[in-house]
Design a protein around this motif. Structure first.
Motif, mmCIF file in Angstrom:
data_model
loop_
_atom_site.group_PDB
_atom_site.id
_atom_site.type_symbol
_atom_site.label_atom_id
_atom_site.label_comp_id
_atom_site.label_asym_id
_atom_site.label_seq_id
_atom_site.Cartn_x
_atom_site.Cartn_y
_atom_site.Cartn_z
ATOM 1 N N THR A 1 0.823 -1.210 0.000
ATOM 2 C CA THR A 1 0.000 0.000 0.000
ATOM 3 C C THR A 1 0.859 1.263 0.000
ATOM 4 O O THR A 1 0.463 2.274 -0.593
ATOM 5 C CB THR A 1 -0.954 0.018 1.208
ATOM 6 N N LEU A 2 2.011 1.210 0.643
ATOM 7 C CA LEU A 2 2.922 2.353 0.575
ATOM 8 C C LEU A 2 3.394 2.578 -0.857
ATOM 9 O O LEU A 2 3.438 3.716 -1.348
ATOM 10 C CB LEU A 2 4.120 2.134 1.495
ATOM 11 N N PHE A 3 3.759 1.499 -1.534
ATOM 12 C CA PHE A 3 4.247 1.632 -2.913
ATOM 13 C C PHE A 3 3.140 2.150 -3.831
ATOM 14 O O PHE A 3 3.331 3.125 -4.568
ATOM 15 C CB PHE A 3 4.755 0.287 -3.419
ATOM 16 N N VAL A 4 1.973 1.504 -3.790
ATOM 17 C CA VAL A 4 0.868 1.928 -4.649
ATOM 18 C C VAL A 4 0.424 3.340 -4.288
ATOM 19 O O VAL A 4 0.171 4.167 -5.177
ATOM 20 C CB VAL A 4 -0.310 0.947 -4.531
ATOM 21 N N GLY A 5 0.348 3.641 -3.007
ATOM 22 C CA GLY A 5 -0.071 4.969 -2.598
ATOM 23 C C GLY A 5 0.887 6.050 -3.060
ATOM 24 O O GLY A 5 0.461 7.103 -3.545
ATOM 25 N N SER A 6 2.176 5.798 -2.951
ATOM 26 C CA SER A 6 3.152 6.813 -3.349
ATOM 27 C C SER A 6 3.124 7.053 -4.850
ATOM 28 O O SER A 6 3.203 8.201 -5.306
ATOM 29 C CB SER A 6 4.558 6.401 -2.898
ATOM 30 N N VAL A 7 3.003 5.988 -5.650
ATOM 31 C CA VAL A 7 3.029 6.125 -7.106
ATOM 32 C C VAL A 7 1.698 6.630 -7.649
ATOM 33 O O VAL A 7 1.653 7.566 -8.461
ATOM 34 C CB VAL A 7 3.403 4.777 -7.773
ATOM 35 N N ALA A 8 0.587 6.011 -7.212
ATOM 36 C CA ALA A 8 -0.711 6.308 -7.815
ATOM 37 C C ALA A 8 -1.416 7.508 -7.198
ATOM 38 O O ALA A 8 -2.154 8.216 -7.891
ATOM 39 C CB ALA A 8 -1.616 5.080 -7.701
ATOM 40 N N TRP A 9 -1.203 7.741 -5.912
ATOM 41 C CA TRP A 9 -1.980 8.769 -5.225
ATOM 42 C C TRP A 9 -1.161 9.966 -4.754
ATOM 43 O O TRP A 9 -1.722 11.029 -4.492
ATOM 44 C CB TRP A 9 -2.723 8.145 -4.043
ATOM 45 N N TYR A 10 0.152 9.805 -4.622
ATOM 46 C CA TYR A 10 1.015 10.918 -4.243
ATOM 47 C C TYR A 10 1.936 11.331 -5.380
ATOM 48 O O TYR A 10 2.803 12.195 -5.191
ATOM 49 C CB TYR A 10 1.824 10.563 -2.989
ATOM 50 N N TYR A 11 1.790 10.682 -6.536
ATOM 51 C CA TYR A 11 2.472 11.077 -7.773
ATOM 52 C C TYR A 11 3.990 11.075 -7.663
ATOM 53 O O TYR A 11 4.672 11.900 -8.264
ATOM 54 C CB TYR A 11 1.988 12.468 -8.230
ATOM 55 N N VAL A 12 4.534 10.134 -6.910
ATOM 56 C CA VAL A 12 5.993 10.012 -6.821
ATOM 57 C C VAL A 12 6.469 9.225 -8.051
ATOM 58 O O VAL A 12 6.012 8.098 -8.278
ATOM 59 C CB VAL A 12 6.419 9.275 -5.539
ATOM 60 N N THR B 1 -2.016 18.693 -4.994
ATOM 61 C CA THR B 1 -1.687 19.354 -6.254
ATOM 62 C C THR B 1 -1.172 18.305 -7.234
ATOM 63 O O THR B 1 -0.223 17.576 -6.933
ATOM 64 C CB THR B 1 -0.623 20.444 -6.053
ATOM 65 N N VAL B 2 -1.803 18.233 -8.398
ATOM 66 C CA VAL B 2 -1.404 17.266 -9.413
ATOM 67 C C VAL B 2 -0.237 17.838 -10.202
ATOM 68 O O VAL B 2 -0.350 18.940 -10.754
ATOM 69 C CB VAL B 2 -2.568 16.941 -10.360
ATOM 70 N N PRO B 3 0.887 17.130 -10.267
ATOM 71 C CA PRO B 3 2.047 17.654 -11.007
ATOM 72 C C PRO B 3 1.723 17.890 -12.485
ATOM 73 O O PRO B 3 0.880 17.192 -13.080
ATOM 74 C CB PRO B 3 3.098 16.553 -10.839
ATOM 75 N N ALA B 4 2.410 18.865 -13.074
ATOM 76 C CA ALA B 4 2.176 19.195 -14.483
ATOM 77 C C ALA B 4 2.445 18.006 -15.395
ATOM 78 O O ALA B 4 1.725 17.775 -16.370
ATOM 79 C CB ALA B 4 3.042 20.385 -14.892
ATOM 80 N N GLN C 1 -0.031 14.025 -19.393
ATOM 81 C CA GLN C 1 -0.057 12.668 -19.907
ATOM 82 C C GLN C 1 -1.402 12.376 -20.564
ATOM 83 O O GLN C 1 -2.438 12.908 -20.171
ATOM 84 C CB GLN C 1 0.189 11.653 -18.777
ATOM 85 N N SER C 2 -1.394 11.517 -21.566
ATOM 86 C CA SER C 2 -2.622 11.076 -22.204
ATOM 87 C C SER C 2 -2.794 9.583 -21.960
ATOM 88 O O SER C 2 -1.830 8.872 -21.678
ATOM 89 C CB SER C 2 -2.584 11.354 -23.712
ATOM 90 N N GLY C 3 -4.010 9.118 -22.059
ATOM 91 C CA GLY C 3 -4.287 7.701 -21.809
ATOM 92 C C GLY C 3 -5.613 7.549 -21.101
ATOM 93 O O GLY C 3 -6.552 8.316 -21.333
ATOM 94 N N GLU C 4 -5.703 6.558 -20.227
ATOM 95 C CA GLU C 4 -6.938 6.281 -19.503
ATOM 96 C C GLU C 4 -6.699 6.369 -18.005
ATOM 97 O O GLU C 4 -5.622 6.011 -17.514
ATOM 98 C CB GLU C 4 -7.480 4.894 -19.850
ATOM 99 N N VAL C 5 -7.689 6.854 -17.277
ATOM 100 C CA VAL C 5 -7.603 6.937 -15.823
ATOM 101 C C VAL C 5 -8.839 6.281 -15.217
ATOM 102 O O VAL C 5 -9.902 6.205 -15.851
ATOM 103 C CB VAL C 5 -7.503 8.399 -15.330
ATOM 104 N N ILE C 6 -8.674 5.777 -13.982
ATOM 105 C CA ILE C 6 -9.799 5.204 -13.244
ATOM 106 C C ILE C 6 -10.494 6.312 -12.467
ATOM 107 O O ILE C 6 -9.843 7.063 -11.731
ATOM 108 C CB ILE C 6 -9.329 4.107 -12.284
ATOM 109 N N LYS D 1 -6.023 20.322 -8.993
ATOM 110 C CA LYS D 1 -6.356 20.019 -7.609
ATOM 111 C C LYS D 1 -7.182 18.728 -7.550
ATOM 112 O O LYS D 1 -8.088 18.513 -8.361
ATOM 113 C CB LYS D 1 -7.174 21.156 -6.976
ATOM 114 N N THR D 2 -6.879 17.889 -6.571
ATOM 115 C CA THR D 2 -7.650 16.666 -6.365
ATOM 116 C C THR D 2 -7.771 16.398 -4.866
ATOM 117 O O THR D 2 -6.986 16.937 -4.072
ATOM 118 C CB THR D 2 -6.982 15.465 -7.071
ATOM 119 N N VAL D 3 -8.741 15.602 -4.502
ATOM 120 C CA VAL D 3 -8.970 15.354 -3.084
ATOM 121 C C VAL D 3 -7.782 14.634 -2.469
ATOM 122 O O VAL D 3 -6.988 13.979 -3.160
ATOM 123 C CB VAL D 3 -10.243 14.512 -2.870
#
Length: 377
Positions: free
Chosen positions: A97-108, A212-215, A220-225, A251-253
């Motif tokens: 969950t740390l890995f998925v959270g950092s990549v998918a939700w914290y944009y690392v 804050t969503v990084p620029a 990026q283009s593609g599909e999002v959930i 901005k995102t929650v």
């Protein structure tokens, strides 16, 4: 320590069982003979006495079929030593969950994680929120199960990949269910405890400042959930006066809210009134054997939802059609085994019936016909 063989209620057993011989198998005691009453009522007759002596009793048959066997097993007082399997799965799920959270939700970026793996710690609020609601749900079952003297395991967390880093958590019920009251209490404790944690996590998440969503992500283009809001989430947001989305695409929650979404989504799934799911246990306790009729309809309803979304609304497999179709198949499988069967079939009291109806109503507030959608960006 298990009671000695002489302390077992042999006299009670012999009143309904023609005892031929007794054997020990470790801590278990095996009584061979022939039932003098219908097999369905034998354990109901002797179980209370065995229970008082510290044993769980069940009826089996020898492989040759020549003898009935009453198997008495000592009731587990709790974890014996360190539960290494539970600990290992907990650590693995924290890491996933740390890995998925950092990549998918914290944009690392993955490149940054390769250079500095400790960046995954940025996602600790996400991990605490998701695992907090899941663990609280299962610990509700565990605590109430122990209160009723049922042999239940500690929670097993399940690591996974995207989008949450986990598939949830489970416990194992190894002992027999004494009565419908215990079955109901254990079944309802998880959803109520989990919903309480879910509401707290949702309030905290909505109160935190937006991310804050990084620029680079916006470009990026593609599909999002896209995760649609359950009614309960919107009600909480309205009650505390906080938004659940922003007009500014940058901005995102806050990711902590995802913990609340996960809690609501898993509540819906767990309250399906079928098999070994919480809803199956609850309805078995509330309706008795009539629960089987309801359980038989659940897969049909889920397949119907999938068909409606696909043919009626034109949605694809990745837009909740596959979700409900999968759960239709899963419900079909688990409906075959059914819920736990209580020894004592005394009907529930009115208070528990009301609690059960209110719990299902709360679960309905977490339901979404289309929980997730795939959208192009």
């Amino acid at each position: 320590m298990a009671p000695a063989e002489s302390e077992t209620p042999r006299e009670v057993l012999q009143s309904v069982f023609a005892l031929r011989e007794t054997h020990r198998d470790g801590d278990r005691i095996l009584f061979y003979g022939e039932a003098l009453v219908p097999r369905g009522t034998l354990i109901e007759e002797v179980w209370p006495a065995f229970r008082e002596a510290g044993y769980d009793a069940r009826l089996a048959t020898t492989r040759s079929g020549t003898d009935d066997v009453v198997i008495a097993e000592p009731i587990s007082p709790g974890p014996d030593g360190i539960p290494w399997k539970n600990v290992a799965l907990f650590v693995a799920t924290v890491l996933s969950t740390l890995f998925v959270g950092s990549v998918a939700w914290y944009y690392v970026p993955l490149e940054s994680l390769q250079r500095n793996p400790l960046l995954v710690l940025r996602a600790w609020p996400f991990t605490a929120a998701v695992l907090g609601v899941l663990a609280t749900h299962e610990l509700g079952h565990y605590v109430v199960g122990r209160y009723h003297g049922v042999d239940v395991s500690l929670p097993y967390l399940i690591p996974f990949i995207f989008p949450f880093g986990t598939l949830g958590a489970i416990i194992r019920m190894r002992g027999q269910m004494p009565d419908r009251r215990a079955l109901f209490d254990i079944g309802v404790a998880g959803p109520l405890a989990g919903l309480a944690a879910t509401i707290v996590v949702t309030v905290v998440g909505l109160s935190l400042p937006p991310m804050t969503v990084p620029a680079r992500v916006l470009q990026q283009s593609g599909e999002v959930i896209v995760f649609n809001n359950p009614p309960l989430l919107d009600l909480i947001a309205t009650a505390i006066g906080q938004p659940t989305s922003y007009t500014d695409p940058a901005k995102t929650v806050h990711p902590v809210i995802i913990g609340g979404w996960v809690g609501m989504f898993f509540t819906v799934l767990n309250l399906l009134p079928v098999g070994q799911l919480d809803g199956g246990h609850m309805l078995r306790a509330m309706l008795g054997e009539r629960q089987e009729t309801v359980a038989a309809l659940v897969p049909l309803v889920l397949f119907g939802l999938a068909a409606y979304l696909h043919y009626g609304r034109g949605l694809g497999l990745n837009e909740s059609v596959g979700l409900w179709a999968f759960w239709g198949l899963f419900a079909t499988v688990i409906a075959y085994n059914g819920p736990a069967e209580p020894i004592d079939e005394t009907p529930l009291d009115g208070r528990r019936q009301v609690v059960g109806l209110l719990t299902f109503a709360l679960g309905a507030l977490c339901f979404l016909l289309v929980p997730i959608r795939i959208m192009g960006v």
